[in-house]
Write a protein that holds these residues in place. Sequence first.
Motif, PDB file in Angstrom:
ATOM      1  N   HIS A  18       0.819  -1.053   0.049  1.00 40.20           N
ATOM      2  CA  HIS A  18       0.097  -0.126  -0.073  1.00 40.20           C
ATOM      3  C   HIS A  18       0.984   1.481   0.064  1.00 40.20           C
ATOM      4  O   HIS A  18       0.569   2.005  -0.690  1.00 40.20           O
ATOM      5  N   ALA A  19       1.960   1.282   0.806  1.00 41.50           N
ATOM      6  CA  ALA A  19       2.754   2.458   1.094  1.00 41.50           C
ATOM      7  C   ALA A  19       3.719   2.582  -0.183  1.00 41.50           C
ATOM      8  O   ALA A  19       3.706   3.681  -0.776  1.00 41.50           O
ATOM      9  N   VAL A  20       4.089   1.357  -0.850  1.00 38.60           N
ATOM     10  CA  VAL A  20       4.857   1.721  -2.004  1.00 38.60           C
ATOM     11  C   VAL A  20       3.869   2.396  -3.089  1.00 38.60           C
ATOM     12  O   VAL A  20       4.707   3.258  -4.090  1.00 38.60           O
TER      13      VAL A  20
ATOM     14  N   ASN B  56       5.057   5.820  -5.088  1.00 37.54           N
ATOM     15  CA  ASN B  56       5.463   5.604  -6.431  1.00 37.54           C
ATOM     16  C   ASN B  56       4.544   6.631  -7.398  1.00 37.54           C
ATOM     17  O   ASN B  56       4.913   6.861  -8.610  1.00 37.54           O
ATOM     18  N   SER B  57       3.393   7.163  -7.036  1.00 42.03           N
ATOM     19  CA  SER B  57       2.285   7.923  -7.648  1.00 42.03           C
ATOM     20  C   SER B  57       2.558   9.279  -7.305  1.00 42.03           C
ATOM     21  O   SER B  57       1.623  10.096  -7.934  1.00 42.03           O
TER      22      SER B  57
ATOM     23  N   TRP C 139      -3.893  11.102  -4.239  1.00 33.53           N
ATOM     24  CA  TRP C 139      -4.753  11.804  -3.533  1.00 33.53           C
ATOM     25  C   TRP C 139      -6.165  12.482  -4.308  1.00 33.53           C
ATOM     26  O   TRP C 139      -5.599  13.152  -4.894  1.00 33.53           O
ATOM     27  N   GLY C 140      -7.032  11.929  -3.787  1.00 37.48           N
ATOM     28  CA  GLY C 140      -8.192  12.557  -4.497  1.00 37.48           C
ATOM     29  C   GLY C 140      -8.763  13.634  -3.480  1.00 37.48           C
ATOM     30  O   GLY C 140      -8.952  13.461  -2.331  1.00 37.48           O
TER      31      GLY C 140
ATOM     32  N   PHE D  74       9.719   9.241  -9.037  1.00 40.70           N
ATOM     33  CA  PHE D  74       9.286   8.782  -7.934  1.00 40.70           C
ATOM     34  C   PHE D  74       9.316   7.385  -7.747  1.00 40.70           C
ATOM     35  O   PHE D  74       8.928   6.613  -6.555  1.00 40.70           O
ATOM     36  N   LYS D  75       9.267   6.617  -8.820  1.00 41.69           N
ATOM     37  CA  LYS D  75       9.010   5.327  -8.921  1.00 41.69           C
ATOM     38  C   LYS D  75      10.157   4.228  -8.476  1.00 41.69           C
ATOM     39  O   LYS D  75      11.405   4.409  -8.832  1.00 41.69           O
TER      40      LYS D  75
END
Length: 306
Positions: free
Chosen positions: A195-197, A201-202, A207-208, A231-232
Motif C-alpha cells: 500500500h505504501a509503495v 510511486n504515484s 490523493w483525491g 518517484f517510482k
Amino acid sequence: MSTASEHKEPTTLPQPGLQFGFSGVNWSDYIKFRPIYPASFFEGIFAYHSQKTKATWTTAHDVGAGCGIVSASLAPHFNNVVVSDPNEGYTTLARKLLVEESRFPSSKLRFLQESAENSSLESGSVDLIAACECIHWTRPDVAIKAFARELRPGGTLMISLYTRPYIVNNDRAHRAWKALFGFYADQVKSPLLDHAVRILNSGTESWGFPEEDWESVKRVYLNAEGTLDTFKMNGLAAESQVKEGEEIVWEENVEDWMDEQDVEWFKGYAATWSKPDVEEDEVKPLWDELEQALGERRLELLHRLL
C-alpha cells in the motif's frame, strides 16, 4: 496544498478500513539522517494560507506527528497546535521534545494518540493541517475526508512526502542507489508495505480531493525533473485522482532541498525507511557497488519533495 470549502457535517465520522503505522522508530537516527525541513518550506505554506480572505491562525493540527518535528515549526505561528499520532509512545516523546526541550508552553499544545482517519477533533475547528511523511500509512480517501471535516472554511491542508534523494554528477552512484531501493521495493510481500509503495510511486496523483469538500487544489513537485518517474521504485502504482482544473507546479533546482553527503549517511538514511526484511548477503553487493561508486567523496544530492 488544498483549501477547504464550506461542507456539511457527515452523519457519522468515516471509519478507516485499515490503519497503518510503525512503533519502535529510532527517532535519533530519523532526526540525524532524514532531510531537514528548511525555513522556506514552512514560509511557503504560511504564505499560501495567509493570502486567503478567511485565514485565521488559531489552531493547527500536525497529523502523524511522530516526535513533533513539524509541530515545532507550527507552534510559533498558531495559538494552539494539536499533535496527533496513532502509535503508542510517540506523543509522549513529542511532549518531551516540544515542552521539555524546546520550551513551548504546555497550554499551547494538545497531544492525541489517534489515526488521521479517526480524528476526534471538532468539525470546523482547525485552520491548518500538516500531514508530513505519513499519508502513505493511511487510507488517503478516508483521511482526506476527515481533514475536510476538521478544517474551517478557507482552511489549508498541506500534505507532503519526500522520496529517496537523487544523486547528481555521478551516474554510477545514481544507478546503484536506484537499484537498492528497487530491490527493496520488489521484496515487498505485506499488504501494508505494498500500500505504501503504491502511494510513494504515484507522487501526489493517488490523493483525491472531492470538489464538494475542496475549493482549490495545488500539487507541487520540487526537484522532480518534471516527471513522476522520478518517484517510482518499481512498477506498482495507484490510480490517478487528479481532476481537471487542479494546479500542478514543477519547481526545479530548489537549493534549499540540495545537500552533500558521504556513504555513511546513505546507509543511515536507508536504515530509517520501513523496508522488508532481507538477508544481508542478498543486498550486500548493491551496497558494495554504491560504496565503490561513491569512494571517499561527498556527493551532491537533490531531495525530491511532493
